[in-house]
Design a protein around this motif. Sequence first.
Motif, PDB file in Angstrom:
ATOM      1  N   ASP A 208       0.848  -1.197   0.000  1.00 52.17           N
ATOM      2  CA  ASP A 208       0.000   0.000   0.000  1.00 52.17           C
ATOM      3  C   ASP A 208       0.881   1.244   0.000  1.00 52.17           C
ATOM      4  N   GLY A 209       0.245   2.423   0.130  1.00 54.31           N
ATOM      5  CA  GLY A 209       0.993   3.671   0.141  1.00 54.31           C
ATOM      6  C   GLY A 209       1.704   3.941  -1.173  1.00 54.31           C
ATOM      7  N   ASN A 279       4.282  11.734  -4.062  1.00 59.92           N
ATOM      8  CA  ASN A 279       3.447  11.087  -3.044  1.00 59.92           C
ATOM      9  C   ASN A 279       2.217  10.401  -3.662  1.00 59.92           C
ATOM     10  N   LYS A 281      -0.101   7.410  -4.125  1.00 55.22           N
ATOM     11  CA  LYS A 281      -0.399   6.292  -3.237  1.00 55.22           C
ATOM     12  C   LYS A 281      -1.483   5.383  -3.814  1.00 55.22           C
ATOM     13  N   THR A 283      -3.696   1.307  -2.658  1.00 54.65           N
ATOM     14  CA  THR A 283      -3.983   0.284  -1.660  1.00 54.65           C
ATOM     15  C   THR A 283      -3.577  -1.086  -2.196  1.00 54.65           C
ATOM     16  N   ALA A 299      -7.630   5.141  -7.274  1.00 52.83           N
ATOM     17  CA  ALA A 299      -7.171   4.770  -5.938  1.00 52.83           C
ATOM     18  C   ALA A 299      -6.311   5.872  -5.347  1.00 52.83           C
ATOM     19  N   HIS A 300      -5.463   6.493  -6.178  1.00 54.71           N
ATOM     20  CA  HIS A 300      -4.645   7.606  -5.689  1.00 54.71           C
ATOM     21  C   HIS A 300      -5.516   8.802  -5.328  1.00 54.71           C
ATOM     22  N   ALA A 302      -8.437   8.875  -4.326  1.00 56.22           N
ATOM     23  CA  ALA A 302      -9.189   8.606  -3.094  1.00 56.22           C
ATOM     24  C   ALA A 302      -8.388   8.979  -1.846  1.00 56.22           C
ATOM     25  N   THR A 303      -7.054   9.092  -1.989  1.00 56.47           N
ATOM     26  CA  THR A 303      -6.208   9.466  -0.843  1.00 56.47           C
ATOM     27  C   THR A 303      -5.977  10.973  -0.781  1.00 56.47           C
ATOM     28  N   THR A 304      -6.561  11.708  -1.730  1.00 54.42           N
ATOM     29  CA  THR A 304      -6.387  13.166  -1.780  1.00 54.42           C
ATOM     30  C   THR A 304      -7.731  13.850  -1.559  1.00 54.42           C
ATOM     31  N   ASN A 305      -7.736  15.184  -1.691  1.00 62.44           N
ATOM     32  CA  ASN A 305      -8.994  15.926  -1.564  1.00 62.44           C
ATOM     33  C   ASN A 305      -9.804  15.914  -2.856  1.00 62.44           C
ATOM     34  N   GLU A 310      -5.205  17.937  -8.040  1.00 63.22           N
ATOM     35  CA  GLU A 310      -4.906  16.513  -7.875  1.00 63.22           C
ATOM     36  C   GLU A 310      -5.326  15.714  -9.109  1.00 63.22           C
TER      37      GLU A 310
END
Length: 349
Positions: A208-209, A279, A281, A283, A299-300, A302-305, A310
């Motif tokens: 992940d990450g 950065n 990312k 899952t 997926a990336h 979803a980790t941002t605003n 973005e």
Amino acid sequence: MEEKITFKKFTMNVLNGVALGTVLCLVPGALLGELLKYIAKVYPSLAFLSFSVTISNALIGLASGMIIGMMFKLTPIQGTSIGLATLYASGSIVQTADKTGLMLKGAGDIVTIIFTAALATAFILLIGNKTQGYAVLVLPTLSLVVIGGIGRYLLPFFAGLTRVLGDGIKHLLTLQPIILTILIAIIFACLIVTPITSVGIALAINIDGIASGAANLGICACGFTLAIAGWAVNSKGICLAHFIGSPKISMANVFAKPKIMLPVICSAACTGVLAAIFNIKGTAMSAGFGFSGLVGPLAHLATTNGGAYEIIKAVIIFAVVPIITGYLFVKLFTKVIPIIKPEDYKINM
């Protein structure tokens, strides 16, 4: 006069058949998966449509076997017999916990699919023409129970090989981020054109990450680079299938001429490092898909605003950069340092 089947032709037909079967069954999900999920939320009465994608994914074994039959110019009975054996062995259909029903379990194990398809094809080529009027009774029955049974029995062994590979890759997650992302991107760019399932590896090591982001960027680089490299010799649909569907469509070519991966590896290294720099990312569930179905980019995001910046950054990193690096490295290895030729990327259907 009956055409002689060499070991090379046998291997290439099996690999091409599995590669094409995989892509054909995964493309509906890649194109419609996210859309059907959205439709199911907005219109619950249409939720049943998303099940079509699940069924399509589970039928890779059947499709691969039937396509292999066509490549060997076998009869419909013979080709379907290969497909039935391969579908059973793949593990994509399993019993429910209470043993009273069946359920679909992903796409199955590709290594098992290739092994069983090869074994079933050899079996059909050996006895197929000797059954004559009894073919409809003998071939599907023996192929399913005997050949499919062998494949199903060996399924845990082949799945275990995937887990061993996953454990080896897992040690990379302890490395410094820049080195980690470069190596992960290259490894997943190479995995996606082998019988090993990249998604299975990602889940096995719980990646992940930024490691997940790098894995997806590596697969994006592979898909776009192979599409660009084969643009002059393949149909536009086949080229687009490399990143809309799966780069596995070039699996047979890679096995025949591994050197064609040079532009892919270089592009993956350049693209993957951006995961650490920007950065990017993901899952464990998203790693291994790349651009297919927009799983990697979504997926990336979803980790941002999810803002405009973005979205633009995701488009540039997941699509624009792999296209540019892919183009440059294809030119490098075909024109400047002519190690490979466009014809090396020709896919024979």
